[in-house]
Design a protein around this motif. Structure first.
Motif, PDB file in Angstrom:
ATOM      1  N   ARG A   1      -8.530 -34.331 -17.922  1.00 11.63           N
ATOM      2  CA  ARG A   1      -7.132 -34.194 -17.352  1.00 11.63           C
ATOM      3  C   ARG A   1      -6.528 -35.661 -17.307  1.00 11.63           C
ATOM      4  O   ARG A   1      -7.147 -36.815 -17.518  1.00 11.63           O
ATOM      5  CB  ARG A   1      -7.169 -33.763 -15.712  1.00 11.63           C
ATOM      6  N   THR A   2      -5.234 -35.784 -17.397  1.00  9.47           N
ATOM      7  CA  THR A   2      -4.504 -37.002 -17.337  1.00  9.47           C
ATOM      8  C   THR A   2      -5.033 -37.984 -16.226  1.00  9.47           C
ATOM      9  O   THR A   2      -5.067 -39.279 -16.555  1.00  9.47           O
ATOM     10  CB  THR A   2      -3.019 -36.659 -16.913  1.00  9.47           C
ATOM     11  N   SER A   3      -5.625 -37.726 -15.224  1.00  8.16           N
ATOM     12  CA  SER A   3      -6.016 -38.618 -14.247  1.00  8.16           C
ATOM     13  C   SER A   3      -7.087 -39.641 -14.996  1.00  8.16           C
ATOM     14  O   SER A   3      -7.019 -40.614 -14.328  1.00  8.16           O
ATOM     15  CB  SER A   3      -6.368 -38.030 -12.785  1.00  8.16           C
ATOM     16  N   LEU A   4      -8.005 -38.948 -15.889  1.00  6.47           N
ATOM     17  CA  LEU A   4      -9.008 -39.774 -16.427  1.00  6.47           C
ATOM     18  C   LEU A   4      -8.368 -40.989 -17.110  1.00  6.47           C
ATOM     19  O   LEU A   4      -8.859 -42.204 -17.163  1.00  6.47           O
ATOM     20  CB  LEU A   4      -9.786 -38.809 -17.467  1.00  6.47           C
ATOM     21  N   VAL A   5      -7.401 -40.859 -18.031  1.00  7.85           N
ATOM     22  CA  VAL A   5      -6.769 -41.897 -18.789  1.00  7.85           C
ATOM     23  C   VAL A   5      -5.918 -42.889 -17.902  1.00  7.85           C
ATOM     24  O   VAL A   5      -5.767 -43.985 -18.158  1.00  7.85           O
ATOM     25  CB  VAL A   5      -6.003 -41.321 -19.954  1.00  7.85           C
ATOM     26  N   THR A   6      -5.346 -42.243 -17.127  1.00 13.22           N
ATOM     27  CA  THR A   6      -4.369 -43.122 -16.067  1.00 13.22           C
ATOM     28  C   THR A   6      -5.006 -44.115 -15.354  1.00 13.22           C
ATOM     29  O   THR A   6      -4.958 -45.324 -15.098  1.00 13.22           O
ATOM     30  CB  THR A   6      -3.445 -42.307 -15.212  1.00 13.22           C
ATOM     31  N   LYS A   7      -6.337 -43.446 -14.954  1.00 13.75           N
ATOM     32  CA  LYS A   7      -7.413 -44.432 -14.184  1.00 13.75           C
ATOM     33  C   LYS A   7      -7.879 -45.635 -15.254  1.00 13.75           C
ATOM     34  O   LYS A   7      -7.966 -46.845 -14.904  1.00 13.75           O
ATOM     35  CB  LYS A   7      -8.745 -43.684 -13.697  1.00 13.75           C
ATOM     36  N   ALA A   8      -8.215 -45.176 -16.515  1.00 12.85           N
ATOM     37  CA  ALA A   8      -8.440 -46.384 -17.452  1.00 12.85           C
ATOM     38  C   ALA A   8      -7.664 -47.391 -17.564  1.00 12.85           C
ATOM     39  O   ALA A   8      -7.557 -48.453 -17.746  1.00 12.85           O
ATOM     40  CB  ALA A   8      -9.080 -45.684 -18.945  1.00 12.85           C
ATOM     41  N   LEU A   9      -6.138 -47.012 -17.827  1.00 13.25           N
ATOM     42  CA  LEU A   9      -5.041 -48.025 -17.959  1.00 13.25           C
ATOM     43  C   LEU A   9      -4.864 -48.695 -16.946  1.00 13.25           C
ATOM     44  O   LEU A   9      -4.641 -49.931 -16.895  1.00 13.25           O
ATOM     45  CB  LEU A   9      -3.938 -46.936 -18.400  1.00 13.25           C
TER      46      LEU A   9
END
Length: 204
Positions: free
Chosen positions: A170-178
């Protein structure tokens, strides 16, 4: 001295087992019991087949199951049925490896707004840090299922400046990385971020 081979030779010559046992003072019952313990022709063939199966299985680095072992033996000139292969493999504890289902992490969102490639596919390192970042998602199999890893890399230093893991895409995975990358480097305005056109809105 073991006299049983002499009695066996007398039997093969057509002589009486009873007389040979009497002359050599050996129990006829003991001789017959010992003869029944000898491996049968079927057992001998099974042992040879198991040895061939083990060689093919080891040659495949443990990847082949009974169907592929059977095909390899057939190609090598050993004629036998698939079930004849499966039983010795099961008894020897030999199993094949199944390929895991491949997971696609780059699935373009057809409804996402098109974003131009500001880097023009130029990923050569530069001396200016925090001016060009790129990101991607990879995955690995664990005993509890798939584990997904999102990373953000500074192209200048090739260093991972932000990362996040999760059991989903889900999107939350990549927003956490960013977010992790932003908090670590705190880049100035003008930073260019590049990623594939995946289904996660955070990377778009």
């Amino acid at each position: 001295m073991n006299v049983h081979p002499f009695i066996e030779a007398e039997k093969n010559a057509g002589h009486s087992i009873k007389r040979a046992c009497d002359l050599l003072k050996v129990s006829r019952a003991a001789f017959c019991a010992r003869r029944s313990d000898k491996p049968s022709e079927r057992r001998r063939q099974d042992a040879e087949l198991t040895e061939r199966i083990s060689q093919v299985h080891a040659g495949s680095r443990g990847a082949y199951g009974s169907p592929r072992v059977h095909a390899a033996l057939q190609q090598a000139g050993t004629s036998c049925g698939r079930r004849r292969i499966a039983r010795p493999m099961r008894e020897a504890g030999l199993t094949g490896r199944c390929r895991r289902r491949r997971v696609r992490t780059t699935v373009p969102d057809p409804h996402a707004t098109f974003r131009p490639d500001l880097l023009n596919r130029d990923f050569a390192p530069s001396t200016r840090m925090n001016t060009r970042w790129c990101g991607d998602i990879t995955y690995t199999a664990t005993s509890e299922g798939w584990l997904y890893l999102a990373t953000v890399i500074d192209i200048a230093s090739r260093k991972v400046v932000g990362r996040a893991t999760a059991d989903h895409l889900r999107t939350s995975l990549v927003t956490k990385a960013l977010t992790a990358a932003w908090q670590t480097r705190k880049p100035r305005p003008g930073l260019t971020f590049h990623s594939d056109r995946g289904c996660q809105g955070g990377f778009n």
